[in-house]
Design a protein around this motif. Structure first.
Motif, PDB file in Angstrom:
ATOM      1  N   SER A   1     -54.589 -60.888 -27.471  1.00  0.00           N
ATOM      2  CA  SER A   1     -54.948 -60.612 -28.864  1.00  0.00           C
ATOM      3  C   SER A   1     -53.953 -59.598 -29.421  1.00  0.00           C
ATOM      4  N   TYR A   2     -54.047 -59.314 -30.709  1.00  0.00           N
ATOM      5  CA  TYR A   2     -53.145 -58.327 -31.316  1.00  0.00           C
ATOM      6  C   TYR A   2     -53.310 -56.961 -30.655  1.00  0.00           C
ATOM      7  N   GLU A   3     -54.554 -56.590 -30.401  1.00  0.00           N
ATOM      8  CA  GLU A   3     -54.812 -55.271 -29.805  1.00  0.00           C
ATOM      9  C   GLU A   3     -54.096 -55.106 -28.468  1.00  0.00           C
ATOM     10  N   GLU A   4     -53.934 -56.189 -27.742  1.00  0.00           N
ATOM     11  CA  GLU A   4     -53.291 -56.118 -26.426  1.00  0.00           C
ATOM     12  C   GLU A   4     -51.775 -56.030 -26.512  1.00  0.00           C
ATOM     13  N   VAL A   5     -51.178 -56.537 -27.586  1.00  0.00           N
ATOM     14  CA  VAL A   5     -49.708 -56.467 -27.719  1.00  0.00           C
ATOM     15  C   VAL A   5     -49.272 -55.355 -28.666  1.00  0.00           C
ATOM     16  N   GLU A   6     -50.239 -54.698 -29.279  1.00  0.00           N
ATOM     17  CA  GLU A   6     -49.905 -53.648 -30.248  1.00  0.00           C
ATOM     18  C   GLU A   6     -49.006 -52.541 -29.669  1.00  0.00           C
ATOM     19  N   PRO A   7     -49.237 -52.075 -28.428  1.00  0.00           N
ATOM     20  CA  PRO A   7     -48.350 -51.022 -27.898  1.00  0.00           C
ATOM     21  C   PRO A   7     -46.885 -51.447 -27.863  1.00  0.00           C
ATOM     22  N   PHE A   8     -46.600 -52.718 -27.519  1.00  0.00           N
ATOM     23  CA  PHE A   8     -45.223 -53.214 -27.508  1.00  0.00           C
ATOM     24  C   PHE A   8     -44.655 -53.260 -28.928  1.00  0.00           C
ATOM     25  N   ILE A   9     -45.489 -53.690 -29.878  1.00  0.00           N
ATOM     26  CA  ILE A   9     -45.045 -53.768 -31.270  1.00  0.00           C
ATOM     27  C   ILE A   9     -44.759 -52.379 -31.826  1.00  0.00           C
ATOM     28  N   GLU A  10     -45.628 -51.426 -31.494  1.00  0.00           N
ATOM     29  CA  GLU A  10     -45.423 -50.062 -31.987  1.00  0.00           C
ATOM     30  C   GLU A  10     -44.131 -49.459 -31.440  1.00  0.00           C
ATOM     31  N   ARG A  11     -43.829 -49.729 -30.195  1.00  0.00           N
ATOM     32  CA  ARG A  11     -42.570 -49.235 -29.628  1.00  0.00           C
ATOM     33  C   ARG A  11     -41.374 -49.829 -30.365  1.00  0.00           C
ATOM     34  N   THR A  12     -41.470 -51.112 -30.707  1.00  0.00           N
ATOM     35  CA  THR A  12     -40.385 -51.762 -31.434  1.00  0.00           C
ATOM     36  C   THR A  12     -40.265 -51.203 -32.842  1.00  0.00           C
ATOM     37  N   ARG A  13     -41.388 -50.944 -33.484  1.00  0.00           N
ATOM     38  CA  ARG A  13     -41.366 -50.353 -34.832  1.00  0.00           C
ATOM     39  C   ARG A  13     -40.694 -48.984 -34.825  1.00  0.00           C
ATOM     40  N   LYS A  14     -40.770 -48.302 -33.685  1.00  0.00           N
ATOM     41  CA  LYS A  14     -40.169 -46.973 -33.592  1.00  0.00           C
ATOM     42  C   LYS A  14     -38.720 -47.017 -33.133  1.00  0.00           C
ATOM     43  N   GLY A  15     -38.170 -48.227 -32.964  1.00  0.00           N
ATOM     44  CA  GLY A  15     -36.744 -48.341 -32.693  1.00  0.00           C
ATOM     45  C   GLY A  15     -36.353 -48.965 -31.370  1.00  0.00           C
ATOM     46  N   GLU A  16     -37.293 -49.090 -30.416  1.00  0.00           N
ATOM     47  CA  GLU A  16     -36.953 -49.738 -29.146  1.00  0.00           C
ATOM     48  C   GLU A  16     -36.758 -51.241 -29.360  1.00  0.00           C
TER      49      GLU A  16
ATOM     50  N   ILE B   1     -53.450 -71.083 -30.040  1.00  0.00           N
ATOM     51  CA  ILE B   1     -52.685 -70.083 -29.292  1.00  0.00           C
ATOM     52  C   ILE B   1     -51.206 -70.392 -29.537  1.00  0.00           C
ATOM     53  N   ILE B   2     -50.422 -69.385 -29.902  1.00  0.00           N
ATOM     54  CA  ILE B   2     -49.004 -69.636 -30.202  1.00  0.00           C
ATOM     55  C   ILE B   2     -48.085 -68.755 -29.364  1.00  0.00           C
ATOM     56  N   THR B   3     -46.933 -69.319 -29.039  1.00  0.00           N
ATOM     57  CA  THR B   3     -45.816 -68.577 -28.455  1.00  0.00           C
ATOM     58  C   THR B   3     -44.642 -68.792 -29.406  1.00  0.00           C
ATOM     59  N   THR B   4     -44.031 -67.697 -29.882  1.00  0.00           N
ATOM     60  CA  THR B   4     -43.115 -67.827 -31.023  1.00  0.00           C
ATOM     61  C   THR B   4     -41.726 -67.251 -30.771  1.00  0.00           C
TER      62      THR B   4
ATOM     63  N   ARG C   1     -48.285 -66.403 -26.014  1.00  0.00           N
ATOM     64  CA  ARG C   1     -49.667 -66.880 -25.826  1.00  0.00           C
ATOM     65  C   ARG C   1     -50.635 -66.005 -26.633  1.00  0.00           C
ATOM     66  N   TYR C   2     -50.379 -65.972 -27.915  1.00  0.00           N
ATOM     67  CA  TYR C   2     -51.045 -65.062 -28.850  1.00  0.00           C
ATOM     68  C   TYR C   2     -52.169 -65.774 -29.590  1.00  0.00           C
ATOM     69  N   LYS C   3     -53.345 -65.165 -29.616  1.00  0.00           N
ATOM     70  CA  LYS C   3     -54.488 -65.717 -30.348  1.00  0.00           C
ATOM     71  C   LYS C   3     -54.342 -65.381 -31.826  1.00  0.00           C
ATOM     72  N   ILE C   4     -54.024 -66.396 -32.620  1.00  0.00           N
ATOM     73  CA  ILE C   4     -53.810 -66.142 -34.044  1.00  0.00           C
ATOM     74  C   ILE C   4     -55.125 -65.967 -34.793  1.00  0.00           C
ATOM     75  N   GLY C   5     -56.215 -66.536 -34.231  1.00  0.00           N
ATOM     76  CA  GLY C   5     -57.524 -66.351 -34.853  1.00  0.00           C
ATOM     77  C   GLY C   5     -57.977 -67.494 -35.728  1.00  0.00           C
ATOM     78  N   ASP C   6     -57.156 -68.549 -35.848  1.00  0.00           N
ATOM     79  CA  ASP C   6     -57.519 -69.713 -36.664  1.00  0.00           C
ATOM     80  C   ASP C   6     -58.073 -70.833 -35.788  1.00  0.00           C
ATOM     81  N   THR C   7     -58.881 -71.688 -36.408  1.00  0.00           N
ATOM     82  CA  THR C   7     -59.384 -72.871 -35.713  1.00  0.00           C
ATOM     83  C   THR C   7     -58.989 -74.129 -36.486  1.00  0.00           C
ATOM     84  N   VAL C   8     -58.709 -75.201 -35.740  1.00  0.00           N
ATOM     85  CA  VAL C   8     -58.297 -76.469 -36.346  1.00  0.00           C
ATOM     86  C   VAL C   8     -58.991 -77.630 -35.650  1.00  0.00           C
ATOM     87  N   ARG C   9     -58.947 -78.781 -36.309  1.00  0.00           N
ATOM     88  CA  ARG C   9     -59.456 -80.013 -35.737  1.00  0.00           C
ATOM     89  C   ARG C   9     -58.395 -81.083 -35.920  1.00  0.00           C
TER      90      ARG C   9
END
Length: 504
Positions: A71-86, A335-338, A344-352
């Motif tokens: 989920s976003y909460e699980e990848v947020e630490p990696f994203i925050e590091r990137t936002r800070k320049g890593e 679930i998307i990989t981009t 393997r990220y849960k975007i939160g949408d459902t489809v049929r």
């Protein structure tokens, strides 16, 4: 540059690209596997790539067994590091753009990474494909004789630690080539205004004298703009302002509650409506046929798709399937990989899936936007279709709505509570409620079972909202315009209690 020349160039590009589209139509599994292996290869030397040893993955089974769904909460630490320049954490090329998304179930802002590859090979590519597919179906189109009226987000771009964040639409506008602005209205300066109400008037002033041939934007907010346009110009319908208007490209929320209102503004039988499915995380699907109600899943945008059947979502034995194993008419979480480093990220949408040859989908809702307090499994698709049926029978028109449960207290049974802002009120709200209840029963067997003899659920409770209630609610939260949406269904009462309080 002459219109015939522009049309001939567009036709040439169309044929060239359509050949590539035909490739993934014919070989969808092979194209998707190729996307997966390409993403793994590109990112094998990133921090995440080394952690999961991307270089040694040889098939989808290994990919699915080795990488967790996140989920976003699980990848947020990696994203925050990137936002800070890593850099080189989850994607090897430099990421400096982040699409800010508040969502509707979490007050905390999300910052979705947007790589240069995602911009070029997904978002901008999809814009070209949208035109390609539309022109392929409408050979006599005069789209290029005028401009596209686009309605994007109302956020400016902000710089922080050398990275930039804002609405996805603002990022796209800020990075698009100069020629794209020449074919669009309003100007980039107006498009990027942050104050919605000032921006609304600026768009009207800039666009009312243009030759607009297409519209593009979220239906709810576009409707606000177009109604204001008619009010300020004193015209009866939009063709009195833009005689050559021929198509509306829409997405973001279900079009069903708004379609009749658009038909009143655009009273031509031959007018086209084309739906798209995009998000901050990527662009996923495009309506590829005139008058269709499903979307073609685009398989070569650098996005690898997986799906979780909603009947197992969140359970210990949760199932995950690749595209080639999906079944028709089953509700799935995506679930998307981009190519921006979401794995393997849960975007939160459902489809049929409505078709598997080719793969076409209908958006059914959000994994968090449903009501299942009593085992009724009510999803947005059920609500939208029921409202459509009832409005047709009663002549009512709906502007906005939200639904939440009334919880059981003591011996009192549960129910669903609706607050609906009508553009045109039904003559009898009680009759409207009965019809709505019957429509939901006909579409959802779980809801019908819980309503049987009022065993668990009693008759829904429907409130008629005052004018502009939802607009005022969004304004209080600084969420006017662009990509902000009304939460339709919720298992909690937070939204509806606030709205009911404001409705007094």
């Amino acid at each position: 540059m002459s219109i015939p020349f522009v049309n001939s160039i567009a036709s040439w590009l169309l044929k060239k690209r359509y050949h590539q589209i035909e490739l993934f139509l014919k070989y969808p599994a092979e194209v998707q596997e190729e996307v997966m292996f390409k993403l793994l290869s590109i990112a094998k030397d990133t921090e995440v790539g080394r952690q999961y040893n991307f270089a040694s993955i040889t098939n989808y089974k290994e990919f699915a067994e080795r990488l967790p769904i996140v989920s976003y909460e699980e990848v947020e630490p990696f994203i925050e590091r990137t936002r800070k320049g890593e850099q080189n954490i989850f994607w090897p090329t430099s990421i400096k753009w982040f699409a800010k998304s508040s969502g509707t179930t979490n007050a905390k802002s999300k910052f979705i990474p947007v790589s240069s590859e995602a911009l070029e090979d997904c978002h901008y590519k999809s814009g070209k494909d949208l035109l390609c597919l539309y022109l392929n179906n409408n050979e006599n189109s005069q789209l290029f004789t005028g401009k596209s009226l686009r309605l994007g987000g109302s956020k400016e771009l902000y710089e922080d630690n050398g990275s930039f964040f804002g609405d996805l639409s603002a990022i796209l506008i800020d990075n698009m080539p100069f020629w794209a602005e020449l074919s669009s209205t309003p100007s980039n300066k107006v498009s990027l205004m942050s104050e919605w109400e000032i921006k609304l008037n600026a768009i009207i002033n800039e666009s009312k004298l243009e030759n607009v041939t297409s519209l593009a934007g979220v239906p709810s907010w576009m409707l606000v703009l177009l109604n204001n346009m008619l009010e300020q110009t004193g015209k009866n319908h939009l063709f009195e302002i833009w005689e050559n208007l021929e198509v509306y490209f829409h997405g973001g929320v279900s079009f069903s509650p708004y379609k009749d209102q658009y038909k009143a503004l655009l009273p031509r039988k031959q007018f086209n409506y084309y739906e798209i499915y995009n998000a901050s995380e990527g662009f996923f699907a495009i309506q590829d046929r005139n008058n269709a109600d499903d979307l073609l899943l685009m398989l070569d945008y650098g996005i690898f798709y997986e799906f979780i059947p909603m009947d197992s979502y969140g359970l210990e034995d949760q199932k995950v399937v690749a595209l080639w194993d999906v079944e028709l008419h089953k509700n799935y979480a995506i679930i998307i990989t981009t190519n921006a480093g979401l794995w393997r990220y849960k975007i939160g949408d459902t489809v049929r899936f409505t078709s598997v040859s080719p793969y076409r989908i209908k958006i059914t809702g959000r994994t968090k936007h449903h009501i299942n307090v009593f085992g009724e499994e009510l999803i947005i698709e059920n609500a939208e279709e029921s409202l459509k049926k009832v409005c047709k029978k009663t002549g009512a028109q709906i502007k906005d709505y939200t639904v939440a449960p009334i919880f059981m207290v003591g011996k009192e049974k549960g129910a669903h509570e609706w607050i609906i802002e009508f553009r045109k009120e039904p003559k009898d709200v009680n009759h409207f409620t009965e019809l709505l209840d019957n429509a939901l029963k006909s579409l959802n067997s779980d809801y019908e079972a819980k309503r049987y003899n009022n065993i668990t659920l009693t008759m829904p409770k429907v409130h008629s909202a005052r004018e502009n209630l939802f607009y005022d609610w969004l304004k209080d939260r600084n969420k006017l315009g662009g990509q902000h949406k009304i939460p339709r269904l919720s298992n909690k009462r937070v939204y509806i209690d606030e709205l009911l309080l404001m409705n007094k």
